[in-house]
Design an enzyme around this catalytic site. Sequence first.
Site, PDB file in Angstrom:
ATOM      1  N   ALA A   9       0.849  -1.191   0.005  1.00 49.96           N
ATOM      2  CA  ALA A   9       0.148   0.138  -0.149  1.00 49.96           C
ATOM      3  C   ALA A   9       0.981   1.203   0.099  1.00 49.96           C
ATOM      4  CB  ALA A   9      -0.976   0.194   1.199  1.00 49.96           C
ATOM      5  N   ILE A  10       0.294   2.124  -0.517  1.00 47.82           N
ATOM      6  CA  ILE A  10       0.688   3.634  -0.608  1.00 47.82           C
ATOM      7  C   ILE A  10      -0.064   4.600   0.169  1.00 47.82           C
ATOM      8  CG2 ILE A  10       1.444   5.618  -2.005  1.00 47.82           C
ATOM      9  CD1 ILE A  10       3.462   3.270  -2.263  1.00 47.82           C
ATOM     10  N   GLU A  69      -2.715 -11.647  -4.363  1.00 49.48           N
ATOM     11  CA  GLU A  69      -4.473 -11.766  -4.501  1.00 49.48           C
ATOM     12  C   GLU A  69      -4.546 -10.233  -4.574  1.00 49.48           C
ATOM     13  OE1 GLU A  69      -3.785 -13.830  -1.461  1.00 49.48           O
ATOM     14  OE2 GLU A  69      -3.275 -15.221  -2.697  1.00 49.48           O
ATOM     15  N   ASN A 129     -10.150  -3.490  -7.800  1.00 46.81           N
ATOM     16  CA  ASN A 129      -9.220  -2.750  -7.400  1.00 46.81           C
ATOM     17  C   ASN A 129      -8.303  -2.359  -8.993  1.00 46.81           C
ATOM     18  OD1 ASN A 129      -7.322  -1.338  -6.400  1.00 46.81           O
ATOM     19  ND2 ASN A 129      -6.806  -2.784  -4.747  1.00 46.81           N
ATOM     20  N   TYR A 175       0.151  -3.868 -10.996  1.00 49.10           N
ATOM     21  CA  TYR A 175       0.572  -5.078 -11.404  1.00 49.10           C
ATOM     22  C   TYR A 175       0.730  -5.717 -12.889  1.00 49.10           C
ATOM     23  CZ  TYR A 175      -0.894  -5.373  -6.363  1.00 49.10           C
ATOM     24  OH  TYR A 175      -0.913  -4.972  -4.983  1.00 49.10           O
TER      25      TYR A 175
HETATM   26  C1  LIG Z   1      -2.322   0.342  -5.786  1.00 48.60           C
HETATM   27  C2  LIG Z   1      -1.400   1.529  -5.420  1.00 48.60           C
HETATM   28  C3  LIG Z   1      -0.290   0.844  -4.400  1.00 48.60           C
HETATM   29  C4  LIG Z   1      -0.626   2.403  -6.681  1.00 48.60           C
HETATM   30  O1  LIG Z   1       0.269   3.141  -5.769  1.00 48.60           O
HETATM   31  P1  LIG Z   1       0.770   4.558  -6.567  1.00 48.60           P
HETATM   32  O2  LIG Z   1       1.827   5.307  -5.937  1.00 48.60           O
HETATM   33  O3  LIG Z   1      -0.635   5.460  -6.735  1.00 48.60           O
HETATM   34  O4  LIG Z   1       0.954   3.927  -7.844  1.00 48.60           O
HETATM   35  P2  LIG Z   1       1.885   4.758  -9.158  1.00 48.60           P
HETATM   36  O5  LIG Z   1       1.699   6.339  -9.014  1.00 48.60           O
HETATM   37  O6  LIG Z   1       3.359   4.325  -9.120  1.00 48.60           O
HETATM   38  O7  LIG Z   1       1.252   4.351 -10.521  1.00 48.60           O
HETATM   39  C5  LIG Z   1       1.684   3.182 -10.891  1.00 48.60           C
HETATM   40  C6  LIG Z   1       0.622   2.533 -11.971  1.00 48.60           C
HETATM   41  O8  LIG Z   1      -0.626   2.223 -11.181  1.00 48.60           O
HETATM   42  C7  LIG Z   1      -1.877   2.267 -12.110  1.00 48.60           C
HETATM   43  N1  LIG Z   1      -2.576   3.251 -11.017  1.00 48.60           N
HETATM   44  C8  LIG Z   1      -2.284   4.055 -10.140  1.00 48.60           C
HETATM   45  N2  LIG Z   1      -3.338   4.812  -9.506  1.00 48.60           N
HETATM   46  C9  LIG Z   1      -4.403   4.569 -10.352  1.00 48.60           C
HETATM   47  C10 LIG Z   1      -5.588   4.850 -10.317  1.00 48.60           C
HETATM   48  N3  LIG Z   1      -6.211   5.772  -9.564  1.00 48.60           N
HETATM   49  N4  LIG Z   1      -6.495   4.375 -11.487  1.00 48.60           N
HETATM   50  C11 LIG Z   1      -5.736   3.422 -12.581  1.00 48.60           C
HETATM   51  N5  LIG Z   1      -4.554   3.159 -12.447  1.00 48.60           N
HETATM   52  C12 LIG Z   1      -3.704   3.623 -11.550  1.00 48.60           C
HETATM   53  C13 LIG Z   1      -1.422   3.166 -13.428  1.00 48.60           C
HETATM   54  O9  LIG Z   1      -1.102   1.832 -14.144  1.00 48.60           O
HETATM   55  C14 LIG Z   1       0.029   3.512 -12.972  1.00 48.60           C
HETATM   56  O10 LIG Z   1       0.855   3.515 -14.109  1.00 48.60           O
HETATM   57  P3  LIG Z   1       0.930   5.057 -15.045  1.00 48.60           P
HETATM   58  O11 LIG Z   1       0.778   6.316 -13.923  1.00 48.60           O
HETATM   59  O12 LIG Z   1       2.047   4.760 -15.871  1.00 48.60           O
HETATM   60  O13 LIG Z   1      -0.326   5.026 -15.498  1.00 48.60           O
HETATM   61  C15 LIG Z   1      -2.256   2.318  -4.263  1.00 48.60           C
HETATM   62  O14 LIG Z   1      -3.316   2.860  -5.060  1.00 48.60           O
HETATM   63  C16 LIG Z   1      -2.818   1.878  -3.209  1.00 48.60           C
HETATM   64  O15 LIG Z   1      -2.130   1.910  -2.127  1.00 48.60           O
HETATM   65  N6  LIG Z   1      -4.003   1.478  -2.990  1.00 48.60           N
HETATM   66  C17 LIG Z   1      -4.823   1.187  -2.084  1.00 48.60           C
HETATM   67  C18 LIG Z   1      -4.008  -0.052  -1.476  1.00 48.60           C
HETATM   68  C19 LIG Z   1      -4.075  -1.437  -2.277  1.00 48.60           C
HETATM   69  O16 LIG Z   1      -5.277  -1.633  -3.066  1.00 48.60           O
HETATM   70  N7  LIG Z   1      -3.079  -2.349  -2.469  1.00 48.60           N
HETATM   71  C20 LIG Z   1      -3.011  -3.456  -3.447  1.00 48.60           C
HETATM   72  C21 LIG Z   1      -3.765  -4.344  -2.660  1.00 48.60           C
HETATM   73  S1  LIG Z   1      -3.556  -6.098  -3.500  1.00 48.60           S
END
Ligand SMILES: CC(C)(COP(=O)(O)OP(=O)(O)OC[C@H]1O[C@@H](n2cnc3c(N)ncnc32)[C@H](O)[C@@H]1OP(=O)(O)O)[C@@H](O)C(=O)NCCC(=O)NCCS
Length: 148
Positions: free
Chosen positions: A73-74, A104, A109, A116
């Site tokens: 998570a971020i 998983e 999401n 991924y």
């Molecule tokens: C999933 C998560 C870790 C992504 O972190 P992030 O720092 O925002 O990701 P990044 O900025 O590095 O983006 C990486 C890629 O993710 C995808 N992405 C990130 N946020 C997105 C959004 N809101 N909608 C669609 N795609 C998204 C894109 O493909 C993006 O690549 P791009 O910028 O070249 O299009 C973050 O949204 C998060 O913590 N979510 C809640 C926790 C979670 O769901 N964890 C996974 C559990 S399995």
Amino acid sequence: MNLKIREMRIQDLATIVELERQIFIDAWSEESFVSEIVSNDYSFPLVMEINGQIVGYAVIWRYADEMHIANFAIHPEFRQRGLGKQFMRYVLKEFGDARFAFLEVRRTNEAAIRLYQSFGFRTMQIRKKYYRDGEDALVMVKDLRNNK
Ligand SMILES: CC(C)(COP(=O)(O)OP(=O)(O)OC[C@H]1O[C@@H](n2cnc3c(N)ncnc32)[C@H](O)[C@@H]1OP(=O)(O)O)[C@@H](O)C(=O)NCCC(=O)NCCS
């Protein structure tokens, strides 16, 4: 900007547990994180910090020829600026001696699934009603022999 990825410590848990509750409806308990840090020999809990502030965390299980991304998570205020990508790149490099990476993810999401997929994870299986609220899970896998 001083960005660092390091092992999770017990002292981090107040912040992490609060974030976890904010982020996930089926949040891990503080006890779960403690046991990952203290007693699971196969577990590598990590945090990402910027200037000393925790902006992300992950729990990686590494056993046999597999690595499993058990939590990832971020911080909501630090998303969509490439930190998730940077963290994932680090994890895949650090545990790249495994043969396969598994995880998983909730079927809806989209942000995580896209992240991924961009690293070459593919959906291997759908676990129906895997989560307590009835949502399906995608089981995703990456063949690390093709790691880039
Ligand atoms: C999933 C998560 C870790 C992504 O972190 P992030 O720092 O925002 O990701 P990044 O900025 O590095 O983006 C990486 C890629 O993710 C995808 N992405 C990130 N946020 C997105 C959004 N809101 N909608 C669609 N795609 C998204 C894109 O493909 C993006 O690549 P791009 O910028 O070249 O299009 C973050 O949204 C998060 O913590 N979510 C809640 C926790 C979670 O769901 N964890 C996974 C559990 S399995």
